[in-house]
Design an enzyme around this catalytic site. Structure first.
Site: not given
Ligand SMILES: Cc1cc2nc3c(=O)[nH]c(=O)nc-3n(C[C@H](O)[C@H](O)[C@H](O)COP(=O)(O)OP(=O)(O)OC[C@H]3O[C@@H](n4cnc5c(N)ncnc54)[C@H](O)[C@@H]3O)c2cc1C
Length: 384
Positions: A131, A135, A128, A343-344, A246, A160, A367, A271
């Site tokens: 770049p 969110s 999903l 601790g350490g 979730r 992904i 997610e 410990r």
């Molecule tokens: C290790 C890893 C595995 C993943 N696996 C998958 C996968 O298999 N498939 C897939 O589709 N995706 C995957 N993801 C993507 C993941 O779901 C997203 O990284 C996540 O949803 C956050 O999106 P973003 O990184 O673009 O952060 P952003 O959306 O840019 O958010 C940056 C910050 O702003 C905050 N923020 C954003 N909008 C708001 C708002 N309206 N109000 C308040 N705060 C906000 C966020 O909470 C976050 O703290 C993966 C990510 C990681 C790190």
């Protein structure tokens, strides 16, 4: 209101499954966990072990090779996560990438994919994120253009999980970019489809044995009968999937927290400082009591959410968000405290709690971040 009672048969089956899982975790998974983290290599042996023991399709309907229980599924993810969060993710991603088919697949699609995903003959993934849209998932740019009996997909997905080891990947793309979220559709791509390419491999803080890749769709051509649901239903399918996936992330978080508390509690008994075991220090006893209380509260929320998934109620969006928020935050707090209690030594890779603390962090991000869960919860209380 609490979720409905379960049958004696379902409870007995669950006990059998969990007994098996505990033995597998003790004998096969726990001894591999530190090595998986250190090498960052995908544990194919563990995936095969889970497949052989029927652990990859537990929430799938029985007619497609599953056990039909989200509650048993989250308990399994929890048990595995106590020892190794990367290994648990193999089970959780298999659910994540199968849910769109369970939710929106037609009978032919369900028959073609779900039994193979349940047995582990086929592995799946879920794409999903892009770049410029994490969110804000509705803002995706990947397109799917209809050409007769085919769709041609173009775009880039990022982060992904496990796509590098998967046979299929559920891809969300815009069939009508002018319609916003209502223009998105869902597709079953095969990872060997022409134009389906893996891009950059990410290097991560935790869950290091799960490969995380960019996916480049470069004129990726797939048969039109691999669309899930109707054109325009993609965003709904993506969100309905997350409602039920979730709790899996929450279970991963909870298991990590329990694993860290169990380890720290044993350490405190052994410990000795100031002439007695650290476990005799009241300040540390209170920390342990708070950690346990938080874990128990999170567990009740998680099991309630999973039971509601089983009941098929309309409120799974809310409960999925509640349990992920609580369990993720508990995991972060408990693992941080566990490091402190050691601790350490807690800071050293020789002990598992620093790995658990690194693994816990992702449960507050993927997610849907914790902020997004709060938005979902507040919407239920306050309206849109
Ligand atoms: C290790 C890893 C595995 C993943 N696996 C998958 C996968 O298999 N498939 C897939 O589709 N995706 C995957 N993801 C993507 C993941 O779901 C997203 O990284 C996540 O949803 C956050 O999106 P973003 O990184 O673009 O952060 P952003 O959306 O840019 O958010 C940056 C910050 O702003 C905050 N923020 C954003 N909008 C708001 C708002 N309206 N109000 C308040 N705060 C906000 C966020 O909470 C976050 O703290 C993966 C990510 C990681 C790190």
């Amino acid at each position: 209101m609490l979720a409905p009672e379960r049958s004696a048969e379902a409870i007995a089956t669950e006990k059998m499954v969990l007994d098996t899982v505990r033995a597998l975790v003790r004998d096969k998974v726990a001894p591999r966990a530190a090595q998986i983290d250190a090498t960052g290599e995908y544990p194919k042996d563990i995936a095969d072990l889970f497949a052989r023991n029927g652990l990859l399709g537990i929430p799938f309907p029985e007619e497609y090779g599953g056990l039909g229980s989200f509650l048993t599924y989250v308990k399994v993810v929890e048990e595995v996560s106590k020892a190794c969060a990367t290994s648990a993710l193999i089970i959780a991603v298999q659910e994540l990438g199968a849910l769109p088919i369970m939710i929106a697949g037609n009978e032919a699609q369900k028959r073609a994919y779900l039994p193979k995903l349940a047995s582990g003959e086929m592995m799946t993934s879920y794409a999903l994120t892009e770049p410029t849209s994490g969110s804000d998932a509705a803002n995706m740019r990947t397109t799917a253009r209809r050409e007769g009996d085919w769709y041609v997909l173009n775009g880039t997905k990022v982060f992904i999980t496990n796509v590098a080891v998967a046979d299929i990947c559920i891809v969300f793309a815009m069939t009508d970019p002018t319609l916003g979220p209502k223009g998105a559709s869902a597709f079953i791509c095969h990872t060997d489809d022409p134009g389906f390419k893996l891009g950059k491999v990410e290097h991560k803080m935790g869950i290091r044995g799960s490969p995380t890749n960019e996916v480049i769709l470069d004129n990726c051509r797939i048969p039109a009968d691999r669309r899930l649901g109707e054109e325009g239903e993609g965003f709904r399918i993506a969100m309905a999937t997350l409602d039920k996936s979730r709790p899996g992330v929450a279970a991963q978080a909870l298991g990590i927290a329990q694993g860290a508390l169990d380890f720290a509690a044993r350490y405190l008994q052994e410990r000795v400082a100031f002439g007695k075991p650290l476990a005799k220090q009241q300040g540390l006893q209170w920390m342990v009591a708070d950690m346990d209380c938080e874990i128990q509260a999170a567990r009740l929320l998680l099991y309630e959410a999973a039971s509601r998934c089983d009941a098929g109620g309309p409120d799974v969006t809310y409960w999925g968000a509640l349990c992920k928020l609580k369990c993720g935050d508990v995991a972060m707090r408990v693992t941080t405290d566990a490091v402190q209690l050691l601790g350490g030594y807690g800071y050293m890779t020789e002990y598992p709690v620093e790995r658990m603390m690194r693994d816990a962090k992702i449960t507050q991000i993927y997610e849907g971040t914790q902020q997004i869960q709060r938005i979902v919860i507040a919407r239920k209380i306050l309206g849109k």
